[in-house]
Design a protein around this motif. Structure first.
Motif, short mmCIF file in Angstrom:
data_model
loop_
_atom_site.label_atom_id
_atom_site.label_comp_id
_atom_site.label_asym_id
_atom_site.label_seq_id
_atom_site.Cartn_x
_atom_site.Cartn_y
_atom_site.Cartn_z
N MET A 176 0.84 -1.18 0.00
CA MET A 176 0.00 0.00 0.00
C MET A 176 0.88 1.24 0.00
SD MET A 176 -3.27 -0.38 -0.10
CE MET A 176 -3.78 1.28 0.16
N VAL A 177 0.56 2.12 -0.90
CA VAL A 177 1.18 3.44 -0.93
C VAL A 177 0.01 4.41 -1.04
CG1 VAL A 177 2.72 5.00 -2.15
CG2 VAL A 177 3.28 2.57 -2.03
N GLY A 178 -0.30 5.10 0.05
CA GLY A 178 -1.48 5.96 0.07
C GLY A 178 -2.72 5.11 -0.13
N LEU A 179 -3.56 5.51 -1.08
CA LEU A 179 -4.79 4.76 -1.37
C LEU A 179 -4.57 3.64 -2.38
CD1 LEU A 179 -7.28 7.75 -1.72
CD2 LEU A 179 -7.09 6.17 0.20
N PHE A 180 -3.34 3.39 -2.77
CA PHE A 180 -3.04 2.52 -3.91
C PHE A 180 -2.43 1.19 -3.49
CE2 PHE A 180 -2.70 6.96 -4.98
CZ PHE A 180 -3.57 7.08 -6.06
N TRP A 181 -3.02 0.11 -4.00
CA TRP A 181 -2.45 -1.23 -3.87
C TRP A 181 -1.79 -1.50 -5.21
CZ3 TRP A 181 -2.31 -4.70 0.11
CH2 TRP A 181 -1.89 -5.99 -0.20
N ILE A 182 -0.47 -1.59 -5.20
CA ILE A 182 0.28 -1.65 -6.45
C ILE A 182 0.81 -3.06 -6.67
CG2 ILE A 182 2.20 -0.67 -7.76
CD1 ILE A 182 1.96 1.79 -5.85
N SER A 183 0.41 -3.67 -7.80
CA SER A 183 0.90 -4.99 -8.16
C SER A 183 1.91 -4.84 -9.30
CB SER A 183 -0.25 -5.91 -8.57
OG SER A 183 -0.75 -5.54 -9.84
N GLU A 184 2.40 -5.94 -9.80
CA GLU A 184 3.40 -5.88 -10.87
C GLU A 184 2.80 -5.58 -12.24
OE1 GLU A 184 6.08 -9.15 -10.94
OE2 GLU A 184 6.75 -8.80 -8.88
N ASP A 185 1.45 -5.57 -12.35
CA ASP A 185 0.86 -5.28 -13.66
C ASP A 185 -0.28 -4.27 -13.63
OD1 ASP A 185 -0.88 -6.98 -12.37
OD2 ASP A 185 -1.12 -8.35 -14.04
N CYS A 186 -0.74 -3.88 -12.43
CA CYS A 186 -1.81 -2.88 -12.35
C CYS A 186 -1.82 -2.24 -10.96
CB CYS A 186 -3.16 -3.49 -12.69
SG CYS A 186 -3.72 -4.71 -11.51
N VAL A 187 -2.71 -1.29 -10.80
CA VAL A 187 -2.86 -0.57 -9.53
C VAL A 187 -4.33 -0.63 -9.14
CG1 VAL A 187 -2.67 1.69 -8.42
CG2 VAL A 187 -0.93 0.97 -10.06
N TYR A 188 -4.61 -0.92 -7.89
CA TYR A 188 -5.97 -0.91 -7.38
C TYR A 188 -6.14 0.28 -6.45
CZ TYR A 188 -6.17 -5.68 -9.06
OH TYR A 188 -6.14 -6.79 -9.87
N LEU A 189 -7.31 0.88 -6.49
CA LEU A 189 -7.65 1.87 -5.47
C LEU A 189 -8.19 1.08 -4.30
CD1 LEU A 189 -9.18 4.68 -7.63
CD2 LEU A 189 -7.18 4.81 -6.16
N GLY A 190 -7.53 1.16 -3.17
CA GLY A 190 -7.89 0.33 -2.03
C GLY A 190 -7.36 -1.07 -2.21
N ALA A 191 -8.05 -2.01 -1.62
CA ALA A 191 -7.61 -3.41 -1.64
C ALA A 191 -7.86 -4.06 -3.00
CB ALA A 191 -8.35 -4.19 -0.57
N GLU A 192 -7.02 -5.01 -3.33
CA GLU A 192 -7.25 -5.82 -4.53
C GLU A 192 -8.48 -6.69 -4.26
OE1 GLU A 192 -5.12 -9.20 -7.33
OE2 GLU A 192 -4.02 -8.37 -5.63
N PRO A 193 -9.55 -6.52 -5.03
CA PRO A 193 -10.76 -7.28 -4.75
C PRO A 193 -10.62 -8.74 -5.15
CG PRO A 193 -11.09 -5.92 -6.69
CD PRO A 193 -9.72 -5.60 -6.15
N THR A 194 -11.29 -9.60 -4.40
CA THR A 194 -11.35 -11.01 -4.75
C THR A 194 -12.81 -11.39 -4.90
OG1 THR A 194 -11.34 -11.67 -2.43
CG2 THR A 194 -9.21 -11.59 -3.55
N GLY A 195 -13.07 -12.34 -5.76
CA GLY A 195 -14.45 -12.78 -5.98
C GLY A 195 -15.32 -11.64 -6.47
N ALA A 196 -16.44 -11.46 -5.81
CA ALA A 196 -17.41 -10.44 -6.21
C ALA A 196 -17.22 -9.12 -5.45
CB ALA A 196 -18.82 -10.95 -5.99
N ALA A 197 -16.13 -8.99 -4.70
CA ALA A 197 -15.89 -7.78 -3.91
C ALA A 197 -15.73 -6.56 -4.81
CB ALA A 197 -14.65 -7.97 -3.05
N PRO A 198 -16.14 -5.40 -4.33
CA PRO A 198 -16.03 -4.18 -5.13
C PRO A 198 -14.61 -3.68 -5.21
CG PRO A 198 -16.84 -3.63 -2.95
CD PRO A 198 -16.75 -5.14 -3.02
#
Length: 168
Positions: free
Chosen positions: A1-23
């Motif tokens: 996490m850096v600020g509001l960003f969850w940063i992976s090796e191929d994209c960036v999520y705002l907040g947590a990386e969702p799993t399943g049907a999560a928003p």
């Protein structure tokens, strides 16, 4: 996490990386995608995005953040009733669809951000929307870092400052 960003090796999520049907909301080199059941599954290329912002983010000073987290831990310890991460609202302004709102799950412990990381995150969202900063810059940092090492608070703020201070 850096600020509001969850940063992976191929994209960036705002907040947590969702799993399943999560928003959630995913930012890629191609654009913005809304994820999760009931959120419409919409996406836009960067050329269609006019603005990005967030609302409903819990913001407290570092001291108040620690006190809130300690209180929450005590409640969970005694009741065994942990809560899901809090939601916040992502606002996507688009050329054709106008303003679209989506939910994202907070990824930071307690869902609480400090005022400086919140302000810098909002500035970074504006820079991503106007093209002065790219998702590739954020992803590039993650690729260069060991996956199991989380940056310290000072390192996170330095990264946000660097990404928001790039020349226009």
């Amino acid at each position: 996490m850096v600020g509001l960003f969850w940063i992976s090796e191929d994209c960036v999520y705002l907040g947590a990386e969702p799993t399943g049907a999560a928003p959630g909301v995913r930012l890629t080199g191609d654009g913005v995608e809304i994820l999760g059941e009931g959120q419409g599954g919409r996406s836009w290329g960067w050329s269609e995005v006019r603005g990005l912002d967030v609302r409903d983010v819990a913001v407290r000073s570092a001291g108040r953040r620690l006190a809130s987290m300690a209180f929450d831990s005590v409640v969970v310890l005694f009741t065994g009733d942990g809560e899901h991460p809090p939601l916040f609202t992502v606002v996507v302004e688009t050329e054709d669809d106008g303003t679209v709102e989506a939910n994202a799950l907070a990824a930071v412990t307690g869902g609480i951000h400090t005022p400086d990381e919140y302000a810098l995150s909002r500035t970074l969202l504006a820079r991503l929307a106007d093209g002065t900063t790219t998702v590739g810059e954020l992803v590039g940092w993650r690729r260069d870092e060991p996956g199991d090492v989380a940056p310290t608070r000072d390192q996170r703020l330095a990264l946000l400052r660097a990404w928001t201070a790039a020349p226009v």
